[in-house]
Design a protein around this motif. Structure first.
Motif, PDB file in Angstrom:
ATOM      1  N   SER A   1       0.810  -1.221   0.000  1.00  0.00           N
ATOM      2  CA  SER A   1       0.000   0.000   0.000  1.00  0.00           C
ATOM      3  C   SER A   1       0.846   1.275   0.000  1.00  0.00           C
ATOM      4  O   SER A   1       0.316   2.367  -0.202  1.00  0.00           O
ATOM      5  N   SER A   2       2.160   1.114   0.250  1.00  0.00           N
ATOM      6  CA  SER A   2       3.067   2.272   0.236  1.00  0.00           C
ATOM      7  C   SER A   2       4.275   1.954  -0.634  1.00  0.00           C
ATOM      8  O   SER A   2       5.402   1.777  -0.140  1.00  0.00           O
TER       9      SER A   2
ATOM     10  N   GLU B   1      -1.633  -4.269  -6.166  1.00  0.00           N
ATOM     11  CA  GLU B   1      -0.474  -3.740  -5.445  1.00  0.00           C
ATOM     12  C   GLU B   1       0.468  -4.853  -4.984  1.00  0.00           C
ATOM     13  O   GLU B   1       1.700  -4.692  -5.004  1.00  0.00           O
TER      14      GLU B   1
END
Length: 348
Positions: free
Chosen positions: A35-36, A86
Motif C-alpha cells: 500500500s506504500s 499492489e
C-alpha cells in the motif's frame, strides 16, 4: 524450478500466501509495503522477513492446509482485465523476488510431496455444478463438437467486431479476456481429494462467491488423449501449433494485465480437438504460466523478435477441458456447502 515458480505473478503470490498462513506478521509487512510502494524501508523490511530462518523453516514444513491457503490466495488474486494489483507489483520487485528464492525452493518440494504426480488423475475426476440459484440437472457427456463449433464461431465474430474498438490499447474498453474455451458448455473436471469433492470447489479464478454445489464424478475413457500444460513451454507450444489470432479482441484487457501491446494468440480449441480429447492444466503449470505474456512464435532469422504472444488466462488450477465426448458418469453425486470462509462440507 525455483526460478520457474517466481517467474509469474501467481507463483509469487502462492509463495507469499503459504507464509501468510503460518507467519501472519509477514503478511502484515507485505500489506503495508504494497500500500506504500514508495516506502523503500518497508520493502527492505519485507525482504529481510522473507529471508529469515523462520520464514524458510515455515516453507520447508508447510503442510496441505498451508499450501491450499497459498493456492487459494493466488487464484483469488488473479485479474486479467486490469492492471496487476499492489501485491503483484510488490512481489515483482527484484529484491523481493531474490528474497523469495529459498522460500520458492522449499515450496516446490513441499507442493510435489503433497500433491503427488502432476499429470491428470483419471480415476478421481469430478465436475462442479454451482447450485446457489437452482438445482442442476446431471451433466450430459456429449455434444462437444457442436459446442466447439459454437465457440469458434463466437470467437471469430468477436475478433471481427473488435476491429471497430479503439486502437489505443490503453482505451477504457473490456472484452472477452479468457484464453480458454470459456464461456462454453464444455465439461470440465478437477481432481477429487479425500475431504473435498473436487479441487474446483476451492480454486476458481474470477469467482462470484458461490456457496452451494453438486459434485458429479466423471470417468474419462482409458484411451483418452490428454495434453498436459505443465509449464510455459507446453502452453506456448499449444498456441503455436494451433494458432488463432485474437489480437484485436484481447488488445485492451491483456495490455492492462501485462503492459504489452502487440499481437496475441490463443489455441484454436476446435483444431486441438482433432488431436486431443482433453487439455489438463497442472497445478505447477498454473503457478508458472498463468498471467504471463509469453512469446508464442519468435521471428525467423538472425534477429530475435517476438511476433506473437499468448497469455494463459481464466483457467483454474488442475482443471481439464474435455474437447471430445470421452466421459461417462461415475459414482453418485454429492452436495456441498461453503461456510463463506473457504471451507466446504458435504451435505447429507
Amino acid at each position: 524450478m525455483t526460478d520457474d515458480l517466481l517467474s509469474g505473478p501467481r507463483g509469487r503470490q502462492f509463495c507469499l500466501g503459504v507464509l501468510a498462513a503460518t507467519q501472519p506478521e509477514i503478511w502484515t509487512v507485505a500489506a503495508r509495503s504494497a500500500s506504500s510502494p514508495q516506502d523503500h524501508g518497508l520493502a527492505s523490511e519485507l525482504a529481510e522477513a522473507l529471508g529469515s530462518p523462520a520464514a524458510v523453516s515455515a516453507a520447508e514444513s508447510a503442510g496441505g492446509q498451508a499450501l491450499m491457503a497459498g493456492l487459494t490466495g493466488a487464484v483469488d488474486a488473479a485479474r486479467y482485465w486490469q492492471q496487476p494489483d499492489e501485491t503483484d507489483a510488490l512481489l515483482a520487485q527484484p529484491a523481493i523476488r531474490l528474497a523469495l528464492g529459498p522460500i520458492a525452493h522449499a515450496l516446490a518440494d513441499a507442493l510435489a510431496a503433497w500433491w503427488g504426480p502432476g499429470f491428470l488423475d483419471g480415476d478421481h475426476q469430478s465436475f462442479v455444478q454451482w447450485t446457489d440459484e437452482r438445482k442442476g440437472q446431471p451433466p450430459v457427456p456429449g455434444g462437444a463438437a457442436r459446442t466447439l463449433a459454437d465457440w469458434i464461431a463466437a470467437a471469430l465474430a468477436d475478433e471481427r467486431q473488435a476491429a471497430e474498438r479503439p486502437k489505443n490499447p490503453a482505451a477504457n474498453w473490456g472484452g472477452w479476456w479468457w484464453s480458454t474455451p470459456r464461456p462454453s458448455e464444455l465439461l470440465t473436471t478437477t481432481r477429487s481429494l479425500p475431504d473435498l469433492g473436487a479441487i474446483g470447489l476451492l480454486l476458481v479464478e474470477d469467482s462470484i462467491g458461490w456457496k452451494q454445489a453438486t459434485v458429479w464424478p466423471l470417468v474419462p475413457r482409458p484411451d483418452a488423449r490428454v495434453y498436459e500444460i505443465d509449464g510455459p513451454a507446453a502452453w506456448t507450444g499449444l498456441a503455436a501449433r494451433y494458432p488463432m489470432d485474437v489480437s484485436l479482441a484481447k488488445r485492451h484487457d491483456w495490455w492492462r494485465t501485462t503492459g504489452i501491446a502487440g499481437r496475441w494468440l490463443v489455441p484454436d480449441w476446435s483444431a486441438v480437438a482433432g488431436d486431443y480429447d482433453g487439455v489438463h492444466l497442472t497445478l505447477w503449470g498454473y503457478l508458472t504460466t498463468a498471467g504471463r505474456a509469453l512469446a508464442a512464435r519468435p521471428s525467423a532469422g538472425p534477429s530475435v523478435a517476438v511476433l506473437e504472444r499468448t497469455v494463459l488466462a481464466g483457467w483454474d488450477p488442475d482443471e481439464t477441458y474435455w474437447l471430445n465426448d470421452v466421459l461417462t458418469p461415475g459414482a453418485a453425486p454429492s452436495d456441498w456447502r461453503s461456510d463463506g470462509s473457504g471451507r466446504w462440507s458435504r451435505q447429507g
